[in-house]
Design a protein around this motif. Structure first.
Motif, mmCIF file in Angstrom:
data_model
loop_
_atom_site.group_PDB
_atom_site.id
_atom_site.type_symbol
_atom_site.label_atom_id
_atom_site.label_comp_id
_atom_site.label_asym_id
_atom_site.label_seq_id
_atom_site.Cartn_x
_atom_site.Cartn_y
_atom_site.Cartn_z
ATOM 1 N N CYS A 1 0.848 -1.199 0.000
ATOM 2 C CA CYS A 1 0.000 0.000 0.000
ATOM 3 C C CYS A 1 0.880 1.245 0.000
ATOM 4 O O CYS A 1 1.928 1.248 0.656
ATOM 5 C CB CYS A 1 -0.895 0.014 1.252
ATOM 6 S SG CYS A 1 -2.123 -1.305 1.231
ATOM 7 N N VAL A 2 0.537 2.207 -0.729
ATOM 8 C CA VAL A 2 1.310 3.463 -0.753
ATOM 9 C C VAL A 2 0.393 4.620 -0.353
ATOM 10 O O VAL A 2 -0.835 4.567 -0.542
ATOM 11 C CB VAL A 2 1.929 3.737 -2.144
ATOM 12 C CG1 VAL A 2 3.017 2.733 -2.446
ATOM 13 C CG2 VAL A 2 0.862 3.698 -3.240
ATOM 14 N N GLU A 3 1.002 5.674 0.271
ATOM 15 C CA GLU A 3 0.238 6.848 0.683
ATOM 16 C C GLU A 3 -0.342 7.546 -0.543
ATOM 17 O O GLU A 3 0.304 7.616 -1.585
ATOM 18 C CB GLU A 3 1.175 7.829 1.405
ATOM 19 C CG GLU A 3 1.109 7.740 2.916
ATOM 20 C CD GLU A 3 1.984 8.816 3.543
ATOM 21 O OE1 GLU A 3 1.503 9.458 4.460
ATOM 22 O OE2 GLU A 3 3.143 8.997 3.094
ATOM 23 N N PHE A 4 -1.577 8.034 -0.381
ATOM 24 C CA PHE A 4 -2.088 8.952 -1.418
ATOM 25 C C PHE A 4 -1.159 10.143 -1.501
ATOM 26 O O PHE A 4 -0.657 10.592 -0.472
ATOM 27 C CB PHE A 4 -3.479 9.483 -1.020
ATOM 28 C CG PHE A 4 -4.582 8.500 -1.317
ATOM 29 C CD1 PHE A 4 -4.793 8.039 -2.624
ATOM 30 C CD2 PHE A 4 -5.421 8.062 -0.301
ATOM 31 C CE1 PHE A 4 -5.832 7.157 -2.883
ATOM 32 C CE2 PHE A 4 -6.453 7.181 -0.579
ATOM 33 C CZ PHE A 4 -6.664 6.727 -1.865
ATOM 34 N N PRO A 5 -0.963 10.719 -2.644
ATOM 35 C CA PRO A 5 -0.205 11.976 -2.707
ATOM 36 C C PRO A 5 -0.982 13.034 -1.920
ATOM 37 O O PRO A 5 -2.219 13.129 -2.034
ATOM 38 C CB PRO A 5 -0.153 12.314 -4.197
ATOM 39 C CG PRO A 5 -0.779 11.168 -4.936
ATOM 40 C CD PRO A 5 -1.450 10.282 -3.972
ATOM 41 N N CYS A 6 -0.320 13.781 -1.068
ATOM 42 C CA CYS A 6 -0.978 14.804 -0.233
ATOM 43 C C CYS A 6 -1.172 16.078 -1.076
ATOM 44 O O CYS A 6 -0.201 16.653 -1.560
ATOM 45 C CB CYS A 6 -0.126 15.071 1.018
ATOM 46 S SG CYS A 6 -1.025 15.899 2.347
ATOM 47 N N ASP A 7 -2.383 16.420 -1.306
ATOM 48 C CA ASP A 7 -2.645 17.606 -2.150
ATOM 49 C C ASP A 7 -3.912 18.295 -1.651
ATOM 50 O O ASP A 7 -5.000 17.697 -1.663
ATOM 51 C CB ASP A 7 -2.805 17.162 -3.612
ATOM 52 C CG ASP A 7 -3.012 18.357 -4.544
ATOM 53 O OD1 ASP A 7 -2.834 19.503 -4.079
ATOM 54 O OD2 ASP A 7 -3.365 18.105 -5.721
ATOM 55 N N CYS A 8 -3.738 19.504 -1.144
ATOM 56 C CA CYS A 8 -4.894 20.261 -0.632
ATOM 57 C C CYS A 8 -5.396 21.294 -1.661
ATOM 58 O O CYS A 8 -6.195 22.180 -1.336
ATOM 59 C CB CYS A 8 -4.535 20.975 0.677
ATOM 60 S SG CYS A 8 -4.202 19.806 2.008
ATOM 61 N N GLY A 9 -4.893 21.228 -2.852
ATOM 62 C CA GLY A 9 -5.371 22.130 -3.898
ATOM 63 C C GLY A 9 -4.503 23.376 -4.043
ATOM 64 O O GLY A 9 -3.520 23.561 -3.317
ATOM 65 N N GLN A 10 -4.850 24.150 -4.996
ATOM 66 C CA GLN A 10 -4.028 25.308 -5.404
ATOM 67 C C GLN A 10 -3.823 26.313 -4.265
ATOM 68 O O GLN A 10 -2.769 26.896 -4.130
ATOM 69 C CB GLN A 10 -4.722 26.000 -6.585
ATOM 70 C CG GLN A 10 -3.732 26.604 -7.551
ATOM 71 C CD GLN A 10 -4.463 27.210 -8.755
ATOM 72 O OE1 GLN A 10 -5.704 27.144 -8.896
ATOM 73 N NE2 GLN A 10 -3.712 27.846 -9.627
ATOM 74 N N GLY A 11 -4.866 26.543 -3.426
ATOM 75 C CA GLY A 11 -4.808 27.579 -2.391
ATOM 76 C C GLY A 11 -4.226 27.126 -1.087
ATOM 77 O O GLY A 11 -4.389 27.801 -0.071
ATOM 78 N N SER A 12 -3.535 25.989 -1.101
ATOM 79 C CA SER A 12 -2.992 25.482 0.168
ATOM 80 C C SER A 12 -1.516 25.835 0.291
ATOM 81 O O SER A 12 -0.821 25.998 -0.712
ATOM 82 C CB SER A 12 -3.184 23.969 0.247
ATOM 83 O OG SER A 12 -2.398 23.353 -0.754
ATOM 84 N N THR A 13 -1.085 25.970 1.526
ATOM 85 C CA THR A 13 0.343 26.194 1.752
ATOM 86 C C THR A 13 1.013 24.922 2.262
ATOM 87 O O THR A 13 2.213 24.754 2.134
ATOM 88 C CB THR A 13 0.567 27.310 2.788
ATOM 89 O OG1 THR A 13 -0.148 26.960 3.982
ATOM 90 C CG2 THR A 13 0.067 28.645 2.273
ATOM 91 N N SER A 14 0.238 23.986 2.833
ATOM 92 C CA SER A 14 0.835 22.707 3.243
ATOM 93 C C SER A 14 -0.225 21.612 3.258
ATOM 94 O O SER A 14 -1.431 21.904 3.337
ATOM 95 C CB SER A 14 1.484 22.830 4.630
ATOM 96 O OG SER A 14 0.483 22.816 5.621
ATOM 97 N N CYS B 1 -4.437 26.552 4.570
ATOM 98 C CA CYS B 1 -4.801 27.331 3.372
ATOM 99 C C CYS B 1 -4.120 28.706 3.368
ATOM 100 O O CYS B 1 -3.889 29.315 4.413
ATOM 101 C CB CYS B 1 -6.317 27.518 3.312
ATOM 102 S SG CYS B 1 -7.178 25.939 3.123
ATOM 103 N N ALA B 2 -3.778 29.183 2.208
ATOM 104 C CA ALA B 2 -3.151 30.505 2.043
ATOM 105 C C ALA B 2 -4.195 31.610 2.255
ATOM 106 O O ALA B 2 -5.400 31.324 2.296
ATOM 107 C CB ALA B 2 -2.562 30.602 0.641
ATOM 108 N N GLU B 3 -3.717 32.859 2.415
ATOM 109 C CA GLU B 3 -4.641 33.986 2.596
ATOM 110 C C GLU B 3 -5.554 34.072 1.383
ATOM 111 O O GLU B 3 -5.101 33.896 0.243
ATOM 112 C CB GLU B 3 -3.833 35.297 2.735
ATOM 113 C CG GLU B 3 -3.620 35.683 4.194
ATOM 114 C CD GLU B 3 -2.925 37.042 4.330
ATOM 115 O OE1 GLU B 3 -2.098 37.138 5.232
ATOM 116 O OE2 GLU B 3 -3.213 37.955 3.491
#
Ligand SMILES: [Ca+2]
Ligand SMILES: [Ca+2]
Length: 328
Positions: free
Chosen positions: A289-302, A314-316
């Motif tokens: 099993c492998v981790e899903f790639p962590c992606d919170c979308g364009q407006g995320s900082t982490s 999320c970014a400002e």
């Protein structure tokens, strides 16, 4: 008074009492013989030398003045007792095989015989003693069979399970041997009886043990594949997700593990099937099993994941979506 010599030689035509030649001397006379003759013992007659010596080709005749002729014999020839002939040497005394000594006493041959021989009735040779025939039971001191030989005899043991013992007289059992794979060997009355160890069977001749081919004879209990060995057999499990169990007969699945992020592992037709925890997905080859790639979308900082749960910062100007997994 004066004495006058008498000339004894005057008579007989000057020979006097001599057969050939007479020499007168004062008070005496001497006879001599012509060449080729010798004066005989009577001191007056003459003997012809060549008539006396007869040495032949085995010696030569020696004539000395006033002595008898005598043969000097060549090596290997004997002079006769009268000294006038050379004869062949006496053949050496010989008793032949089995003798230790030969003597001639007053012209009679007498043989001394070696052990195992005795002198013939006339004593002139040695004959082998037939120890077997002369013994009461025909065996001499052999246990089973006696064979006469020149000067001795030998024993043997005709039964094939017996052999001659170290004393060369008695018989002993041959070592009982059924070969490898046997557990016992006995030979009552000379018939070999073999008992075979596990994994072996009696050979057709009954005198040895041979391996049982458990695989061929379908006497195995392998779940997988059977391979024959000498004295036993071996099981194996050909499928790569199976292995031989500790009973060495049955097959069992290899331990199933999908590693970190998995909640279950199972085999299906030899393929590993992994069930993955939240935040994980089966790897392309499905064995982990492998981790899903962590992606919170364009407006995320982490983006981070904790126990399979995504945490987004999320970014400002952006806000976290209601599911908490993306910045809008
Ligand atoms: Ca003999
Ligand atoms: Ca076998």
């Amino acid at each position: 008074m004066t004495c006058r010599d008498v000339n004894e030689c005057l008579a007989n035509d000057g020979r006097g009492p001599c057969q050939h030649i007479c020499y007168n001397s004062p008070g005496s006379f001497s006879c001599y013989c012509h060449s080729g003759f010798n004066l005989a013992q009577d001191k007056s007659s003459c003997l012809r030398n060549q008539d006396q010596c007869n040495c032949g080709t085995h010696g030569r005749c020696v004539r000395n003045y006033n002595t008898r002729p005598m043969c000097i014999c060549y090596d290997g020839y004997r002079r006769s007792s009268d000294g006038l002939r050379c004869t062949d040497p006496e053949p050496p005394c010989h008793c032949g095989r089995g003798s230790t000594r030969c003597e001639e006493i007053d012209g009679v041959k007498r043989c001394t015989c070696a052990r195992g021989y005795r002198a013939s009735s006339d004593g002139t040779r040695c004959d082998d003693i037939d120890e077997c025939r002369e013994s009461e039971n025909g065996l001499a001191d052999c246990q089973e069979a006696c064979h006469n030989t020149l000067g001795s005899y030998s024993c043997d043991c005709p039964q094939r399970w017996l052999r001659l013992a170290a004393d060369l007289r008695s018989c002993e059992e041959r070592p009982c041997n059924c070969g490898s794979g046997s557990s016992s060997c006995s030979q009552p009355n000379g018939t070999k009886i073999c008992t075979c160890a596990d994994g072996y069977k009696l050979a057709l001749n009954g005198a040895s043990c041979i391996d049982v081919n458990e695989c061929q004879d379908n006497l195995h209990d392998c779940q997988g594949t059977c391979q024959n060995t000498v004295g036993s057999y071996r099981c194996s499990c050909p499928e790569r997700w199976l292995r031989l169990a500790t009973d060495q007969r049955s097959c069992e699945e290899l331990p199933c593990s999908c590693g970190q992020g998995s909640t279950a592992c199972s085999w299906l037709n030899g393929e590993k099937i992994c069930t993955c925890a939240d935040g994980y997905e089966p790897a392309p080859h499905k064995a982990s099993c492998v981790e899903f790639p962590c992606d919170c979308g364009q407006g995320s900082t982490s983006c981070s994941q904790l126990s399979g749960k995504k945490i987004c910062t999320c970014a400002e100007g952006y806000r976290l979506a209601r599911n908490g997994a993306v910045c809008l």
